[in-house]
Design a protein around this motif. Structure first.
Motif, PDB file in Angstrom:
ATOM      1  N   MET A 121      -8.555  38.849 -24.409  1.00 33.47           N
ATOM      2  CA  MET A 121      -7.767  38.667 -23.206  1.00 33.47           C
ATOM      3  C   MET A 121      -8.603  39.075 -21.993  1.00 33.47           C
ATOM      4  O   MET A 121      -9.549  39.830 -22.103  1.00 33.47           O
ATOM      5  N   GLY A 122      -8.245  38.607 -20.827  1.00 34.47           N
ATOM      6  CA  GLY A 122      -8.991  38.882 -19.604  1.00 34.47           C
ATOM      7  C   GLY A 122      -8.777  40.293 -19.096  1.00 34.47           C
ATOM      8  O   GLY A 122      -8.029  41.085 -19.653  1.00 34.47           O
ATOM      9  N   LEU A 123      -9.470  40.589 -18.022  1.00 31.99           N
ATOM     10  CA  LEU A 123      -9.352  41.902 -17.399  1.00 31.99           C
ATOM     11  C   LEU A 123      -8.069  41.985 -16.574  1.00 31.99           C
ATOM     12  O   LEU A 123      -7.689  41.029 -15.911  1.00 31.99           O
ATOM     13  N   THR A 124      -7.446  43.152 -16.595  1.00 30.81           N
ATOM     14  CA  THR A 124      -6.281  43.394 -15.759  1.00 30.81           C
ATOM     15  C   THR A 124      -6.755  43.930 -14.407  1.00 30.81           C
ATOM     16  O   THR A 124      -7.923  44.315 -14.254  1.00 30.81           O
ATOM     17  N   ASN A 125      -5.841  44.004 -13.449  1.00 33.92           N
ATOM     18  CA  ASN A 125      -6.173  44.591 -12.151  1.00 33.92           C
ATOM     19  C   ASN A 125      -6.612  46.045 -12.323  1.00 33.92           C
ATOM     20  O   ASN A 125      -7.503  46.510 -11.624  1.00 33.92           O
ATOM     21  N   ASN A 126      -5.981  46.754 -13.259  1.00 33.85           N
ATOM     22  CA  ASN A 126      -6.355  48.146 -13.509  1.00 33.85           C
ATOM     23  C   ASN A 126      -7.806  48.232 -13.993  1.00 33.85           C
ATOM     24  O   ASN A 126      -8.553  49.111 -13.570  1.00 33.85           O
ATOM     25  N   ASP A 127      -8.193  47.325 -14.893  1.00 38.25           N
ATOM     26  CA  ASP A 127      -9.565  47.313 -15.401  1.00 38.25           C
ATOM     27  C   ASP A 127     -10.563  47.048 -14.275  1.00 38.25           C
ATOM     28  O   ASP A 127     -11.602  47.706 -14.181  1.00 38.25           O
ATOM     29  N   ILE A 128     -10.253  46.097 -13.420  1.00 37.39           N
ATOM     30  CA  ILE A 128     -11.138  45.755 -12.301  1.00 37.39           C
ATOM     31  C   ILE A 128     -11.272  46.939 -11.354  1.00 37.39           C
ATOM     32  O   ILE A 128     -12.369  47.303 -10.931  1.00 37.39           O
ATOM     33  N   PHE A 129     -10.131  47.577 -11.058  1.00 37.67           N
ATOM     34  CA  PHE A 129     -10.121  48.724 -10.157  1.00 37.67           C
ATOM     35  C   PHE A 129     -10.945  49.875 -10.741  1.00 37.67           C
ATOM     36  O   PHE A 129     -11.741  50.511 -10.040  1.00 37.67           O
ATOM     37  N   LYS A 130     -10.802  50.123 -12.046  1.00 37.58           N
ATOM     38  CA  LYS A 130     -11.569  51.187 -12.707  1.00 37.58           C
ATOM     39  C   LYS A 130     -13.068  50.890 -12.654  1.00 37.58           C
ATOM     40  O   LYS A 130     -13.875  51.771 -12.380  1.00 37.58           O
ATOM     41  N   LYS A 131     -13.436  49.648 -12.893  1.00 38.57           N
ATOM     42  CA  LYS A 131     -14.849  49.278 -12.885  1.00 38.57           C
ATOM     43  C   LYS A 131     -15.461  49.408 -11.488  1.00 38.57           C
ATOM     44  O   LYS A 131     -16.593  49.862 -11.332  1.00 38.57           O
ATOM     45  N   LEU A 132     -14.701  49.023 -10.469  1.00 37.08           N
ATOM     46  CA  LEU A 132     -15.180  49.174  -9.090  1.00 37.08           C
ATOM     47  C   LEU A 132     -15.332  50.651  -8.726  1.00 37.08           C
ATOM     48  O   LEU A 132     -16.278  51.040  -8.049  1.00 37.08           O
ATOM     49  N   ARG A 133     -14.396  51.462  -9.187  1.00 40.20           N
ATOM     50  CA  ARG A 133     -14.453  52.893  -8.903  1.00 40.20           C
ATOM     51  C   ARG A 133     -15.718  53.509  -9.507  1.00 40.20           C
ATOM     52  O   ARG A 133     -16.412  54.284  -8.849  1.00 40.20           O
ATOM     53  N   VAL A 134     -16.020  53.162 -10.732  1.00 39.73           N
ATOM     54  CA  VAL A 134     -17.208  53.700 -11.408  1.00 39.73           C
ATOM     55  C   VAL A 134     -18.483  53.148 -10.770  1.00 39.73           C
ATOM     56  O   VAL A 134     -19.422  53.889 -10.499  1.00 39.73           O
ATOM     57  N   ALA A 135     -18.508  51.852 -10.507  1.00 41.51           N
ATOM     58  CA  ALA A 135     -19.705  51.212  -9.951  1.00 41.51           C
ATOM     59  C   ALA A 135     -20.076  51.783  -8.585  1.00 41.51           C
ATOM     60  O   ALA A 135     -21.260  51.932  -8.278  1.00 41.51           O
ATOM     61  N   HIS A 136     -19.080  52.103  -7.774  1.00 35.37           N
ATOM     62  CA  HIS A 136     -19.340  52.614  -6.431  1.00 35.37           C
ATOM     63  C   HIS A 136     -19.244  54.138  -6.345  1.00 35.37           C
ATOM     64  O   HIS A 136     -19.350  54.703  -5.253  1.00 35.37           O
ATOM     65  N   GLY A 150      -0.930  46.465  -8.903  1.00 40.97           N
ATOM     66  CA  GLY A 150      -0.449  45.168  -8.440  1.00 40.97           C
ATOM     67  C   GLY A 150      -1.506  44.401  -7.660  1.00 40.97           C
ATOM     68  O   GLY A 150      -2.534  44.949  -7.246  1.00 40.97           O
ATOM     69  N   ASP A 151      -1.236  43.137  -7.450  1.00 39.16           N
ATOM     70  CA  ASP A 151      -2.159  42.279  -6.709  1.00 39.16           C
ATOM     71  C   ASP A 151      -2.340  42.761  -5.269  1.00 39.16           C
ATOM     72  O   ASP A 151      -3.447  42.761  -4.740  1.00 39.16           O
ATOM     73  N   GLN A 152      -1.243  43.172  -4.632  1.00 34.56           N
ATOM     74  CA  GLN A 152      -1.311  43.626  -3.246  1.00 34.56           C
ATOM     75  C   GLN A 152      -2.179  44.873  -3.128  1.00 34.56           C
ATOM     76  O   GLN A 152      -3.004  44.981  -2.221  1.00 34.56           O
ATOM     77  N   PHE A 153      -2.026  45.806  -4.066  1.00 35.26           N
ATOM     78  CA  PHE A 153      -2.816  47.034  -4.039  1.00 35.26           C
ATOM     79  C   PHE A 153      -4.301  46.711  -4.161  1.00 35.26           C
ATOM     80  O   PHE A 153      -5.128  47.178  -3.376  1.00 35.26           O
ATOM     81  N   LEU A 154      -4.648  45.888  -5.151  1.00 40.39           N
ATOM     82  CA  LEU A 154      -6.050  45.536  -5.374  1.00 40.39           C
ATOM     83  C   LEU A 154      -6.616  44.752  -4.194  1.00 40.39           C
ATOM     84  O   LEU A 154      -7.734  45.000  -3.759  1.00 40.39           O
ATOM     85  N   ARG A 155      -5.831  43.830  -3.633  1.00 44.75           N
ATOM     86  CA  ARG A 155      -6.283  43.037  -2.483  1.00 44.75           C
ATOM     87  C   ARG A 155      -6.586  43.932  -1.287  1.00 44.75           C
ATOM     88  O   ARG A 155      -7.636  43.802  -0.648  1.00 44.75           O
ATOM     89  N   VAL A 187      -7.641  49.534   6.145  1.00 45.08           N
ATOM     90  CA  VAL A 187      -6.839  48.316   6.323  1.00 45.08           C
ATOM     91  C   VAL A 187      -5.359  48.668   6.513  1.00 45.08           C
ATOM     92  O   VAL A 187      -4.483  47.858   6.229  1.00 45.08           O
ATOM     93  N   ASP A 188      -5.101  49.890   6.964  1.00 48.90           N
ATOM     94  CA  ASP A 188      -3.738  50.376   7.216  1.00 48.90           C
ATOM     95  C   ASP A 188      -2.842  50.274   5.989  1.00 48.90           C
ATOM     96  O   ASP A 188      -1.666  49.911   6.078  1.00 48.90           O
ATOM     97  N   PHE A 189      -3.401  50.579   4.831  1.00 48.49           N
ATOM     98  CA  PHE A 189      -2.645  50.591   3.578  1.00 48.49           C
ATOM     99  C   PHE A 189      -2.581  52.031   3.111  1.00 48.49           C
ATOM    100  O   PHE A 189      -3.596  52.613   2.747  1.00 48.49           O
ATOM    101  N   LYS A 190      -1.389  52.618   3.156  1.00 47.32           N
ATOM    102  CA  LYS A 190      -1.238  54.020   2.796  1.00 47.32           C
ATOM    103  C   LYS A 190      -1.046  54.159   1.290  1.00 47.32           C
ATOM    104  O   LYS A 190      -0.220  53.476   0.695  1.00 47.32           O
ATOM    105  N   VAL A 191      -1.836  55.049   0.704  1.00 47.86           N
ATOM    106  CA  VAL A 191      -1.760  55.309  -0.730  1.00 47.86           C
ATOM    107  C   VAL A 191      -2.002  56.801  -0.941  1.00 47.86           C
ATOM    108  O   VAL A 191      -2.737  57.436  -0.182  1.00 47.86           O
ATOM    109  N   THR A 192      -1.377  57.359  -1.966  1.00 43.98           N
ATOM    110  CA  THR A 192      -1.551  58.784  -2.254  1.00 43.98           C
ATOM    111  C   THR A 192      -2.440  58.968  -3.473  1.00 43.98           C
ATOM    112  O   THR A 192      -2.630  58.039  -4.265  1.00 43.98           O
ATOM    113  N   LYS A 193      -2.945  60.182  -3.613  1.00 47.15           N
ATOM    114  CA  LYS A 193      -3.793  60.483  -4.769  1.00 47.15           C
ATOM    115  C   LYS A 193      -3.011  60.355  -6.076  1.00 47.15           C
ATOM    116  O   LYS A 193      -3.561  59.938  -7.089  1.00 47.15           O
ATOM    117  N   SER A 194      -1.732  60.706  -6.046  1.00 45.43           N
ATOM    118  CA  SER A 194      -0.927  60.609  -7.271  1.00 45.43           C
ATOM    119  C   SER A 194      -0.727  59.154  -7.692  1.00 45.43           C
ATOM    120  O   SER A 194      -0.708  58.841  -8.889  1.00 45.43           O
TER     121      SER A 194
END
Length: 86
Positions: free
Chosen positions: A1-16, A55-60, A30-37
């Motif tokens: 199966m393909g990568l999920t948004n979570n997988d992509i986000f994890k890979k970007l976090r590690v890569a950078h 979600g797609d919006q979070f990753l975008r 980009v004026d997107f508020k997010v918390t550490k939790s």
């Protein structure tokens, strides 16, 4: 199966080599508020009771913020002058 948004986000976090604080700052670009939790819930194992699907919006928004973080803000567009007709 393909990568999920979570997988992509994890890979970007590690890569950078990003920490939770860095991700919060990147999303703020980009004026997107997010918390550490919220970020922690995304990076949990899928079988964890507090796991949250990225979600797609979070990753975008994160990707748009990452572009600004890496390249800098987009320069203002020059106004185009209308062509003169003779």
């Amino acid at each position: 199966m393909g990568l999920t948004n979570n997988d992509i986000f994890k890979k970007l976090r590690v890569a950078h080599k990003l920490r939770d604080d860095d991700i919060v700052k990147i999303c703020a670009l980009v004026d997107f508020k997010v918390t550490k939790s919220e970020i922690g819930a995304i990076f949990r194992a899928e079988d964890h009771p507090k796991y949250v699907e990225c979600g797609d919006q979070f990753l975008r928004n994160f990707l748009n913020g990452l572009i600004i973080h890496l390249r800098g803000p987009m320069p203002p567009k020059k106004e185009r002058k209308p062509k003169e007709t003779k």
